[in-house]
Design a protein around this motif. Sequence first.
Motif, PDB file in Angstrom:
ATOM      1  N   ASN A  80      17.773  51.443  61.619  1.00 13.96           N
ATOM      2  CA  ASN A  80      16.708  51.864  60.702  1.00 13.96           C
ATOM      3  C   ASN A  80      17.255  52.171  59.313  1.00 13.96           C
ATOM      4  O   ASN A  80      16.625  51.853  58.300  1.00 13.96           O
ATOM      5  N   ILE A  81      18.426  52.802  59.259  1.00 19.79           N
ATOM      6  CA  ILE A  81      19.003  53.165  57.960  1.00 19.79           C
ATOM      7  C   ILE A  81      19.834  52.020  57.380  1.00 19.79           C
ATOM      8  O   ILE A  81      19.650  51.617  56.235  1.00 19.79           O
ATOM      9  N   GLY A  82      20.756  51.474  58.192  1.00 24.64           N
ATOM     10  CA  GLY A  82      21.635  50.439  57.674  1.00 24.64           C
ATOM     11  C   GLY A  82      20.929  49.123  57.412  1.00 24.64           C
ATOM     12  O   GLY A  82      21.064  48.538  56.323  1.00 24.64           O
ATOM     13  N   MET A 108      16.192  65.682  59.874  1.00 21.79           N
ATOM     14  CA  MET A 108      16.706  64.525  60.611  1.00 21.79           C
ATOM     15  C   MET A 108      18.181  64.722  60.954  1.00 21.79           C
ATOM     16  O   MET A 108      18.616  64.414  62.073  1.00 21.79           O
ATOM     17  N   LEU A 109      18.958  65.242  60.020  1.00 22.17           N
ATOM     18  CA  LEU A 109      20.376  65.502  60.270  1.00 22.17           C
ATOM     19  C   LEU A 109      20.561  66.593  61.322  1.00 22.17           C
ATOM     20  O   LEU A 109      21.470  66.517  62.155  1.00 22.17           O
ATOM     21  N   PHE A 110      19.692  67.588  61.310  1.00 19.35           N
ATOM     22  CA  PHE A 110      19.762  68.660  62.307  1.00 19.35           C
ATOM     23  C   PHE A 110      19.543  68.127  63.717  1.00 19.35           C
ATOM     24  O   PHE A 110      20.316  68.426  64.638  1.00 19.35           O
ATOM     25  N   VAL A 111      18.484  67.325  63.917  1.00 19.18           N
ATOM     26  CA  VAL A 111      18.209  66.823  65.268  1.00 19.18           C
ATOM     27  C   VAL A 111      19.276  65.815  65.699  1.00 19.18           C
ATOM     28  O   VAL A 111      19.597  65.707  66.890  1.00 19.18           O
ATOM     29  N   SER A 240      10.768  57.752  61.964  1.00 19.97           N
ATOM     30  CA  SER A 240      11.122  57.020  63.184  1.00 19.97           C
ATOM     31  C   SER A 240      12.411  57.552  63.791  1.00 19.97           C
ATOM     32  O   SER A 240      12.535  57.668  65.018  1.00 19.97           O
ATOM     33  N   ASN A 241      13.399  57.863  62.943  1.00 21.46           N
ATOM     34  CA  ASN A 241      14.646  58.423  63.457  1.00 21.46           C
ATOM     35  C   ASN A 241      14.427  59.776  64.122  1.00 21.46           C
ATOM     36  O   ASN A 241      15.034  60.085  65.151  1.00 21.46           O
ATOM     37  N   ILE A 242      13.551  60.589  63.526  1.00 23.40           N
ATOM     38  CA  ILE A 242      13.226  61.884  64.126  1.00 23.40           C
ATOM     39  C   ILE A 242      12.476  61.678  65.439  1.00 23.40           C
ATOM     40  O   ILE A 242      12.783  62.310  66.461  1.00 23.40           O
ATOM     41  N   MET A 243      11.499  60.767  65.444  1.00 23.18           N
ATOM     42  CA  MET A 243      10.717  60.490  66.656  1.00 23.18           C
ATOM     43  C   MET A 243      11.588  59.893  67.759  1.00 23.18           C
ATOM     44  O   MET A 243      11.398  60.195  68.944  1.00 23.18           O
ATOM     45  N   ASN A 244      12.529  59.025  67.383  1.00 21.84           N
ATOM     46  CA  ASN A 244      13.396  58.408  68.386  1.00 21.84           C
ATOM     47  C   ASN A 244      14.145  59.466  69.189  1.00 21.84           C
ATOM     48  O   ASN A 244      14.319  59.338  70.407  1.00 21.84           O
ATOM     49  N   ILE A 245      14.608  60.507  68.495  1.00 22.87           N
ATOM     50  CA  ILE A 245      15.367  61.560  69.180  1.00 22.87           C
ATOM     51  C   ILE A 245      14.437  62.544  69.877  1.00 22.87           C
ATOM     52  O   ILE A 245      14.552  62.784  71.086  1.00 22.87           O
TER      53      ILE A 245
END
Length: 310
Positions: A80-82, A108-111, A240-245
């Motif tokens: 998602n990021i790269g 996002m970094l915290f999770v 999406s990155n937050i939801m994925n985790i």
Amino acid sequence: MIKDFGLVAAGIVLLYAGGEVMVQSATRLALLLGISPLVIGLTLVAFGTSAPELAATLAASFKGVGDVAFGNVIGSNIANIGLVLGLVALVSPLKTTFRFITQEMPFMLFVSSLLFLLGRDGYLGRLDGSIFLFLLVLFLFFLFKRDKTLSNLADNQKKEPLSKIILYTAGVFVSIGLLSLGANVLVEGAVNIARHLGVPERVIGLTMVAVGTSLPELVSTLVAAYRRAGDIILGNIIGSNIMNILAILGLTPIIKPFSFSKEGVTVDLSIMIFFSLMAWAMLAHQKRVGRLKGTILLGCYIFYVFYLYQ
């Protein structure tokens, strides 16, 4: 082998179709109800485009291939990021706000860091899933409260025809069916290919399955970039990155706890956090991600995939 590649291709097509229907239905439903573009990206669009990852991770968990289940989420966050943010920045430079840099990005970094702590033992159980889901509820509550989304929702429901709301809601459910079917087909084909070629299932999950399930994010953000909808783009990617985790690794172990190989987990999670930090630093610098930064992100992702297959 040819059949397995056909399964992967069919799975990706179904995921793409389901993701498109999900994004279109969820976005129009949110706009109909008066939700702000940033909240759309962080919630409905983010969850909609993360639905393939949820379906693929659940399918992999029930098939007993935990490396694919866990690797899919980690690989999707990296992609998602790269891949997605990198490509979108090449198409159209992105701008953001101070609030986004100081609130959504640190969360996002915290999770991501929390996943690093809970996932190092090679097992995610119901307690781990409950922690993630609790944080997801808190995140949504504070997000909606901050943007007064719930009050907007109540006001707009009185003005809009019920038939349109039902139509777009039905579209969401149809997309879930397409995503579930596509995920099962994709996981089956990918695991078979891994076994035929002797490629570790962890690598298949981190790359082939992860990129396949990240296609809805890629397509939706490219369309949003073409329309210069920056809030939806960044909200979708970071959301999406937050939801994925929180959602995927919250729901999956509650339904079916799973274990995965400890080999490489620390490295993979560290790389995921590295990409997240790099994106945060790029956004914090001038509150903008231009083509040069996009090229750096995309180059790092290509190097990462090359490293995995070496």
